[in-house]
Design a protein around this motif. Sequence first.
Motif, mmCIF file in Angstrom:
data_model
loop_
_atom_site.group_PDB
_atom_site.id
_atom_site.type_symbol
_atom_site.label_atom_id
_atom_site.label_comp_id
_atom_site.label_asym_id
_atom_site.label_seq_id
_atom_site.Cartn_x
_atom_site.Cartn_y
_atom_site.Cartn_z
ATOM 1 N N VAL A 45 0.834 -1.205 0.000
ATOM 2 C CA VAL A 45 0.000 0.000 0.000
ATOM 3 C C VAL A 45 0.863 1.247 0.000
ATOM 4 N N CYS A 46 1.914 1.238 0.843
ATOM 5 C CA CYS A 46 2.790 2.411 0.892
ATOM 6 C C CYS A 46 3.486 2.666 -0.437
ATOM 7 N N ALA A 47 3.923 1.609 -1.107
ATOM 8 C CA ALA A 47 4.588 1.758 -2.412
ATOM 9 C C ALA A 47 3.659 2.365 -3.437
ATOM 10 N N ALA A 48 2.421 1.907 -3.410
ATOM 11 C CA ALA A 48 1.444 2.457 -4.355
ATOM 12 C C ALA A 48 1.217 3.927 -4.111
ATOM 13 N N VAL A 49 1.141 4.253 -2.819
ATOM 14 C CA VAL A 49 0.908 5.663 -2.494
ATOM 15 C C VAL A 49 2.080 6.510 -2.921
ATOM 16 N N LEU A 50 3.327 6.010 -2.638
ATOM 17 C CA LEU A 50 4.511 6.771 -3.049
ATOM 18 C C LEU A 50 4.602 6.904 -4.566
ATOM 19 N N PHE A 51 4.282 5.897 -5.304
ATOM 20 C CA PHE A 51 4.338 5.936 -6.779
ATOM 21 C C PHE A 51 3.421 7.006 -7.329
ATOM 22 N N THR A 52 2.235 7.005 -6.831
ATOM 23 C CA THR A 52 1.274 7.984 -7.341
ATOM 24 C C THR A 52 1.658 9.390 -6.968
ATOM 25 N N SER A 53 2.336 9.552 -5.844
ATOM 26 C CA SER A 53 2.720 10.899 -5.429
ATOM 27 C C SER A 53 3.841 11.464 -6.287
ATOM 28 N N CYS A 54 4.622 10.599 -6.981
ATOM 29 C CA CYS A 54 5.740 11.087 -7.830
ATOM 30 C C CYS A 54 5.293 11.515 -9.205
ATOM 31 N N SER A 55 4.123 11.259 -9.624
ATOM 32 C CA SER A 55 3.644 11.651 -10.955
ATOM 33 C C SER A 55 3.550 13.177 -11.017
ATOM 34 N N LYS A 56 4.096 13.777 -12.183
ATOM 35 C CA LYS A 56 4.092 15.244 -12.298
ATOM 36 C C LYS A 56 3.839 15.698 -13.727
ATOM 37 N N ASP A 57 3.703 17.054 -13.954
ATOM 38 C CA ASP A 57 3.483 17.666 -15.277
ATOM 39 C C ASP A 57 4.804 17.780 -16.015
ATOM 40 N N ASP A 58 4.933 17.262 -17.265
ATOM 41 C CA ASP A 58 6.178 17.305 -18.065
ATOM 42 C C ASP A 58 6.323 18.565 -18.905
ATOM 43 N N SER A 59 5.518 19.565 -18.824
ATOM 44 C CA SER A 59 5.609 20.793 -19.614
ATOM 45 C C SER A 59 6.915 21.526 -19.304
ATOM 46 N N PRO A 60 7.733 22.054 -20.417
ATOM 47 C CA PRO A 60 9.010 22.732 -20.188
ATOM 48 C C PRO A 60 8.836 24.056 -19.452
ATOM 49 N N VAL A 61 9.883 24.425 -18.696
ATOM 50 C CA VAL A 61 9.861 25.673 -17.956
ATOM 51 C C VAL A 61 10.742 26.690 -18.665
ATOM 52 N N SER A 62 10.288 27.912 -19.029
ATOM 53 C CA SER A 62 11.046 28.951 -19.725
ATOM 54 C C SER A 62 11.942 29.695 -18.744
ATOM 55 N N VAL A 63 13.279 29.839 -19.199
ATOM 56 C CA VAL A 63 14.241 30.575 -18.386
ATOM 57 C C VAL A 63 14.542 31.897 -19.088
ATOM 58 N N SER A 64 14.232 33.003 -18.479
ATOM 59 C CA SER A 64 14.387 34.323 -19.099
ATOM 60 C C SER A 64 15.843 34.776 -19.109
ATOM 61 N N VAL A 65 16.180 35.621 -20.102
ATOM 62 C CA VAL A 65 17.517 36.222 -20.218
ATOM 63 C C VAL A 65 17.629 37.365 -19.217
ATOM 64 N N THR A 66 18.744 37.400 -18.507
ATOM 65 C CA THR A 66 18.967 38.469 -17.532
ATOM 66 C C THR A 66 20.060 39.440 -17.956
ATOM 67 N N GLY A 67 20.836 39.080 -18.996
ATOM 68 C CA GLY A 67 21.914 39.959 -19.444
ATOM 69 C C GLY A 67 22.737 39.306 -20.542
ATOM 70 N N VAL A 68 23.773 40.016 -21.016
ATOM 71 C CA VAL A 68 24.678 39.492 -22.039
ATOM 72 C C VAL A 68 26.073 40.057 -21.785
ATOM 73 N N LEU A 69 27.096 39.236 -22.004
ATOM 74 C CA LEU A 69 28.471 39.630 -21.799
ATOM 75 C C LEU A 69 29.242 39.576 -23.114
ATOM 76 N N LEU A 70 30.277 40.432 -23.283
ATOM 77 C CA LEU A 70 31.179 40.375 -24.429
ATOM 78 C C LEU A 70 32.575 40.032 -23.927
ATOM 79 N N ASN A 71 33.349 39.370 -24.793
ATOM 80 C CA ASN A 71 34.701 38.965 -24.398
ATOM 81 C C ASN A 71 35.663 40.144 -24.299
ATOM 82 N N THR A 72 35.301 41.309 -24.875
ATOM 83 C CA THR A 72 36.146 42.502 -24.752
ATOM 84 C C THR A 72 35.288 43.742 -24.909
ATOM 85 N N SER A 73 35.711 44.815 -24.283
ATOM 86 C CA SER A 73 34.957 46.073 -24.374
ATOM 87 C C SER A 73 35.594 47.060 -25.350
#
Length: 410
Positions: A45-73
Motif C-alpha cells: 500500500v505504501c509503495a502504491a501511495v509513493l508511486f502515485t505521489s511522484c507523478s508530475k506535469d512534463d511541460s518545459p519551464v522557460s528561463v528568461s535572459v537576464t543579461g549578455v556579456l562580451l569577451n572585450t569592451s
Amino acid sequence: MLNGSVCMPKNKDLKKKISIHSNKFTLISIHMNKHLSAALFCIAVCAAVLFTSCSKDDSPVSVSVTGVLLNTSSATLYVGDTVRLIATVQPTGATDQSLTWSSSDTTKAVVNSSGLVTAKSPGSATITVKTVDGNHTKSCAVTVNPVSVTDVLLNTSSATLYVGDTVRLIATVQPTGATDQSLIWSSSDTTKAVVNSSGLVTAKALGSAIITVKTNNGNKTATCTVTIAERPISAAGVLINGVYWAGCNIDAPGTFVATPESAGMFYQWNRKKGWPSTGSVTGWDYTTPSGDTWAAANDPCPSGWRVPTSDELDALLATDKVTNVWTTLNSVNGRKFTDKISGNSIFLPAAGYRDIKYGSLSNAGSSGYYYSSSPGGSSLAWSLSFDSSNAVQTNLGRSPGYSVRCVRAE
C-alpha cells in the motif's frame, strides 16, 4: 500529500480488491490472498501511495535572459583587419539565446550576424550586441587606424624614348593595403620630358629627365631616368608633316640604296636613266628634257613610290612644323629634316650634282640638289637645294643630274 482512501475487507477467505485513490485519479487494484501477511500488505500500500505521489506535469519551464556579456569592451584594428567578438547570454541556460549585432558607423567598421567585425576606414565605431529576449545590450568600442605607407616601387628605373614617344610608369605603394594610395608625379626637366597624374611620360626633346613619384603619406619616392635619344633614320620611310618620305635615295631605277647616307644615282628631270654619283661618265645627254610633269613612265622610284611634288618639298621646308640642320651621318655631310611633333626624320646626303654640259661631278659633300616632279617653266623645274647654311626650293634647270628622294604614292 496524498488525498485518498484504503479499504480493508474483513472476509479473509476471499480475494479482495483494495482501491487506492490518489489526487491524480490513479486506480491501483491489489488482490490479496488470505495468506498474505499484514506487513507485506502495508508495504504494498505504501509503495502504491509513493508511486502515485511522484507523478508530475512534463511541460518545459522557460528561463528568461537576464543579461549578455562580451569577451572585450574595446578593440584596435587597421583598415582591412577583422576580429570576432564573442557574446555570452546570461544565464547560460536561458531559453532564448538569439542575438542581434549592429555598428554605430558602418563606414568605419561593420559586423555580421556572428559577431565578426571588419575595419573599413580610419575612425571609430561602437559595436553593439543585443539579446532578442529582454533587449539586454553590451558594446565594444572599435578604433580603426590607417595602414601607413612604407615604400613605393616603380616598374622600371630607366627608359629610352624618341621625341614624341610615350611610356607609362607603374607605381606600387607598399604595403599593398596601405590606406592612402595617392601619388604625386614630377619631372626634373619638363623641356625634355613631362609626366601626367597617371604616370604617362611624354618625350619632348633630346636630352634626359628624372621622373619622380612620391607618396602623399610618408613622402616615399622612386625615380626613373628617361633618356630622349635621336630617332634612328629608317630606310623604310617616315611620316613628316603629312608626307611619307622614303628613308633613302634612289639607286638604279626601281631600287633604293641600302643606307640613308648613301648618295645613290643622279637623274635628269623626267628621264629614267640613272647616272653614277662618283667618277666620270660617258654619253651624257645635255639636251633639255621636255614635259609638263615628271611622267609616271619615266619615274625611277620603286613601285608604290614617286618623285615628290613642289608642294611636298614645301611641306618638308615648313620651319613651323619641321626642323632642318646641317649634320654628318657616318662621316657623310648632309641635312637632317625632323618633324617637330613626331620626331620622325630623314637624312638627305649632300651628294652634289652633275653639270649640264659634260655631266661632270660638282660640289659633292658640300651641297645637295633634289628634283621635284613640278615644272618651273619650259626648261626649268622646282628643286630642293641646300648647303651648310640653309635649305631652299628654287627653280633650276632640267638637264643637270640631281638626287631623287621619293615619297609614298597615294
